[in-house]
Design an enzyme around this catalytic site. Structure first.
Site, short mmCIF file in Angstrom:
data_model
loop_
_atom_site.label_atom_id
_atom_site.label_comp_id
_atom_site.label_asym_id
_atom_site.label_seq_id
_atom_site.Cartn_x
_atom_site.Cartn_y
_atom_site.Cartn_z
N CYS A 114 3.50 11.87 -3.37
CA CYS A 114 2.67 11.49 -2.19
C CYS A 114 3.18 10.15 -1.76
O CYS A 114 4.16 9.76 -1.61
CB CYS A 114 1.29 11.28 -2.72
N HIS A 115 2.43 9.31 -1.77
CA HIS A 115 2.84 7.66 -1.45
C HIS A 115 3.29 6.83 -2.56
O HIS A 115 3.76 5.77 -2.37
CB HIS A 115 1.51 7.08 -0.94
N GLY A 116 3.50 7.24 -3.68
CA GLY A 116 3.73 6.50 -4.59
C GLY A 116 5.37 5.98 -4.57
O GLY A 116 5.72 4.76 -5.10
#
Length: 241
Positions: A114-116
């Protein structure tokens, strides 16, 4: 050793802050524990950090160690969940950036979704790397020097990335595979002719889900883990041309 406990003796750090996407921490955490791994929640503050379900507050998880106290040498791998807020807070922390860099410099596996990967970009680790992520941060990663692919899972040496919760069934086996390998067994993705293009519009399911107030139960989360780890779903997940 039983395949279901193949991570026995492995120590994994899960680096997370307030605003982590609940399913992206709780489900991988449970899968790691079922495989026999010891997992520490490492964070920016003590106490219990708050998760989210998309835009809605979710339950909290307890922090085991501060990032300023945790020793990267004590761990065999790193899990970085996503969410909108969590990686944004982590990328602003010098201690968190240093923590992540230590894993990469040692060649230890890093798994994120994801946004990691925002945190990897801020840590200066993406130049020349190939990965995937939530489509909305594609340009950020490309501008940080990465090649971005629109795939459910991408494996590049010590790095495993996934687009988000929609790819959990592919992400979990890939995570367990890389954490089970000796550090020396690194795989690379084939050469690609640049990054995949940006999406033409936001993901429909995500736009629709934002109209809800999702509160997945513990039973539902356990079901996701069980489904993701069933034998028919186990497969070699390195990207092939």
């Amino acid at each position: 050793m039983s395949n279901t406990r193949r991570l026995s003796g492995r120590n994994i750090a899960a680096l997370a802050a307030d605003g982590f996407e609940k399913v992206e921490l709780v489900v991988p955490l449970r899968a790691l524990q079922l495989a026999g791994a010891n997992v520490d929640i490492v964070s920016l503050r003590r106490g219990r950090i708050r998760g989210v379900n998309l835009h809605m507050p979710a339950s909290r998880v307890g922090v085991d160690k501060l990032v300023t106290e945790a020793d990267p040498d004590a761990y065999d791998g790193l899990l970085l969940p996503g969410g909108f807020i969590n990686p944004d807070l982590l990328r602003q922390s010098a201690a968190a950036r240093d923590f992540v860099r230590a894993f990469d410099h040692s060649g230890k596996p890093i798994v994120t979704l994801c946004h990691g990967p925002w945190v990897l970009a801020s840590a200066g680790l993406l130049k020349g790397r190939t990965l995937t992520s939530w489509p909305g941060i594609r340009d950020d990663l490309v501008n940080a020097g990465a090649t971005w692919l629109d795939r459910e899972v991408v494996r590049d040496r010590n790095l495993v990335t996934s687009r988000g919760p929609q790819d959990m069934r592919a992400f979990l086996p890939a995570m367990l595979d890389i954490f089970a390998e000796p550090t020396s067994q690194q795989q690379t993705v084939p050469d690609h002719d640049g990054s995949d293009p940006s999406l033409d519009k936001p993901l429909g399911w995500a736009m629709a889900a934002l109209r809800w107030s999702p509160k997945p139960s513990a039973t539902a989360l356990t079901s996701v883990v069980a489904a993701a780890l069933t034998p028919p779903l186990r497969r070699h997940l390195s990207i092939r041309a």
